[in-house]
Design an enzyme around this catalytic site. Structure first.
Site, PDB file in Angstrom:
ATOM      1  N   LYS A 284      51.128  34.008  60.343  1.00 39.50           N
ATOM      2  CA  LYS A 284      50.354  33.689  59.137  1.00 39.50           C
ATOM      3  C   LYS A 284      49.349  34.797  58.843  1.00 39.50           C
ATOM      4  O   LYS A 284      48.383  34.989  59.587  1.00 39.50           O
ATOM      5  CB  LYS A 284      49.616  32.364  59.337  1.00 39.50           C
ATOM      6  CG  LYS A 284      48.926  31.845  58.093  1.00 39.50           C
ATOM      7  CD  LYS A 284      49.915  31.379  57.054  1.00 39.50           C
ATOM      8  CE  LYS A 284      49.222  30.720  55.876  1.00 39.50           C
ATOM      9  NZ  LYS A 284      50.162  30.269  54.852  1.00 39.50           N
TER      10      LYS A 284
ATOM     11  N   GLY B  18      47.738  25.162  45.497  1.00 36.26           N
ATOM     12  CA  GLY B  18      46.676  26.130  45.237  1.00 36.26           C
ATOM     13  C   GLY B  18      46.289  26.247  43.776  1.00 36.26           C
ATOM     14  O   GLY B  18      45.129  26.497  43.449  1.00 36.26           O
ATOM     15  N   ASN B  19      47.267  26.035  42.860  1.00 32.92           N
ATOM     16  CA  ASN B  19      46.960  26.175  41.432  1.00 32.92           C
ATOM     17  C   ASN B  19      46.073  25.049  40.917  1.00 32.92           C
ATOM     18  O   ASN B  19      45.560  25.119  39.798  1.00 32.92           O
ATOM     19  CB  ASN B  19      48.249  26.250  40.609  1.00 32.92           C
ATOM     20  CG  ASN B  19      49.121  25.023  40.758  1.00 32.92           C
ATOM     21  OD1 ASN B  19      49.008  24.286  41.730  1.00 32.92           O
ATOM     22  ND2 ASN B  19      50.007  24.811  39.806  1.00 32.92           N
TER      23      ASN B  19
ATOM     24  N   LYS C 285      49.295  23.221  55.209  1.00 35.72           N
ATOM     25  CA  LYS C 285      48.655  22.091  54.524  1.00 35.72           C
ATOM     26  C   LYS C 285      49.604  20.914  54.308  1.00 35.72           C
ATOM     27  O   LYS C 285      49.206  19.745  54.412  1.00 35.72           O
ATOM     28  CB  LYS C 285      48.085  22.580  53.191  1.00 35.72           C
ATOM     29  CG  LYS C 285      47.550  21.515  52.262  1.00 35.72           C
ATOM     30  CD  LYS C 285      48.540  21.145  51.155  1.00 35.72           C
ATOM     31  CE  LYS C 285      48.930  22.326  50.311  1.00 35.72           C
ATOM     32  NZ  LYS C 285      49.964  21.964  49.291  1.00 35.72           N
TER      33      LYS C 285
ATOM     34  N   LYS D 159      57.527  22.342  52.416  1.00 27.50           N
ATOM     35  CA  LYS D 159      57.314  21.123  51.629  1.00 27.50           C
ATOM     36  C   LYS D 159      58.458  20.131  51.834  1.00 27.50           C
ATOM     37  O   LYS D 159      58.216  18.920  52.028  1.00 27.50           O
ATOM     38  CB  LYS D 159      57.159  21.486  50.141  1.00 27.50           C
ATOM     39  CG  LYS D 159      55.984  22.403  49.858  1.00 27.50           C
ATOM     40  CD  LYS D 159      55.846  22.698  48.379  1.00 27.50           C
ATOM     41  CE  LYS D 159      54.813  23.782  48.135  1.00 27.50           C
ATOM     42  NZ  LYS D 159      53.515  23.506  48.739  1.00 27.50           N
TER      43      LYS D 159
END
Length: 320
Positions: free
Chosen positions: A129, A12-13, A213, A275
């Site tokens: 979510k 996101g960053n 994602k 991740k």
């Protein structure tokens, strides 16, 4: 010599770092593009994926604010498609600018991507979510009764709608994406985890859900037979005992070793855990494949084994 194919999942960053204006986000993407074009200069074919949490959240807020009989709010899957197009457009412009500066002739294309999920996925029985705005309990219960949606209290900040987060089964456009890459194009796809759809007798149907994602990027990397999956995050490496005096960074690590750290509870469910789970799933598909988890600044160096956490079937192996 065969060109390397890499899926790069942006954190996101890479898009937004506090300022939600279009100008600020486009500037952030231009900085990101400068890092990504380094891969192109090295002769690596890249597929770019990205998150969309803040962006789709803002779209949902705008939809809710304008909701009326004559102008009804769009559903979540449609808002996800809007965010894919918006971020893809920004990313295409940013990549085009940097490619031109460096004298590289490449086309950049965004593929609005549908991700097939199993309608019997257990996630549909336990929505987790959070999306959209906060409400007080009275408002949330009224909306739940009227719309049959699910709301939960969110860490003392109010009540928010929650939706399922099913695992991806397939990427509907994966063959098109692969063809575009094989033709020498830079492809932006599975934005925000992709638009979740289920298969029905009448074709694909969009559903109210959010796909992680990193899992979507892993599935795409597998389907296009990528050589590596790079998952970008805010830190240079995966750590055990993160933010403790015993903190230790992981560099070259085997799937088996990483699984022991997962079992010991080293990774937070809403942060690093998905991740590392996505990293393991991709690395398991072939002894020759690797997942790299690192920051955007270190991504290019990580391709040579000089940075980041590299996850492979047996560990201690460097990408050629």
């Amino acid at each position: 010599m065969k060109r390397q194919k890499v899926v790069i999942a942006l954190g996101g960053n890479a898009i937004q770092s506090g300022d939600a204006t279009a100008e600020a986000q486009q500037l952030a993407l231009e900085k990101t593009a400068r890092q990504l074009v380094d891969f192109i200069e090295k002769g690596i074919d890249i597929i770019i994926s990205h998150g969309n949490g803040p962006q789709v959240g803002n779209i949902l807020l705008q939809q809710a604010a304008a909701d009326s009989v004559k102008n009804p709010a769009m559903p979540l899957d449609t808002c996800g498609a809007m965010s894919q197009g918006m971020i893809g457009y920004w990313m295409q412009n940013a990549m085009d600018k940097v490619l031109k500066e460096r004298g590289i002739s490449k086309n950049v294309v965004t593929v609005v991507t549908r991700v097939v999920v199993d309608q019997n996925d257990p996630a549909f029985l336990n929505p987790t979510k959070p999306i959209g705005p906060f409400f007080n309990e009275e408002e949330a219960r009224r909306i739940m009764e009227e719309t049959h949606t699910c709301f939960k209290e969110d860490a003392g900040r109010g009540w928010r709608r929650v939706v399922p987060s099913p695992k991806p089964v397939s990427i509907r456009e994966h063959s098109v994406i692969n063809s575009l890459v094989e033709q020498g194009n830079i492809v932006i796809s599975v934005g925000g985890g992709g638009i979740p759809v289920i298969e029905t007798d009448n074709g694909l149907l969009g559903i109210e859900a959010v796909i992680d994602k990193d899992f979507a990027s892993q599935k795409l990397a597998e389907l296009v037979e990528a050589d590596a999956l790079i998952i970008l995050t805010a830190v240079d490496n995966v750590y055990i005992d993160f933010n403790k005096s015993t903190q230790n960074k992981l560099e070259d690590i085997s799937i088996e070793e990483l699984q022991t750290y997962i079992a010991s509870g080293h990774f937070a469910a809403g942060s690093m855990l998905p991740k590392v789970e996505a990293a393991i799933t991709f690395a398991e598909t072939s002894p020759e494949r690797k997942t790299i988890i690192t920051s955007l600044d270190q991504a290019f160096h990580a391709m040579d084994g000089n940075a980041g956490t590299i996850v492979s079937l047996h560990g201690a192996r460097v990408l050629s």
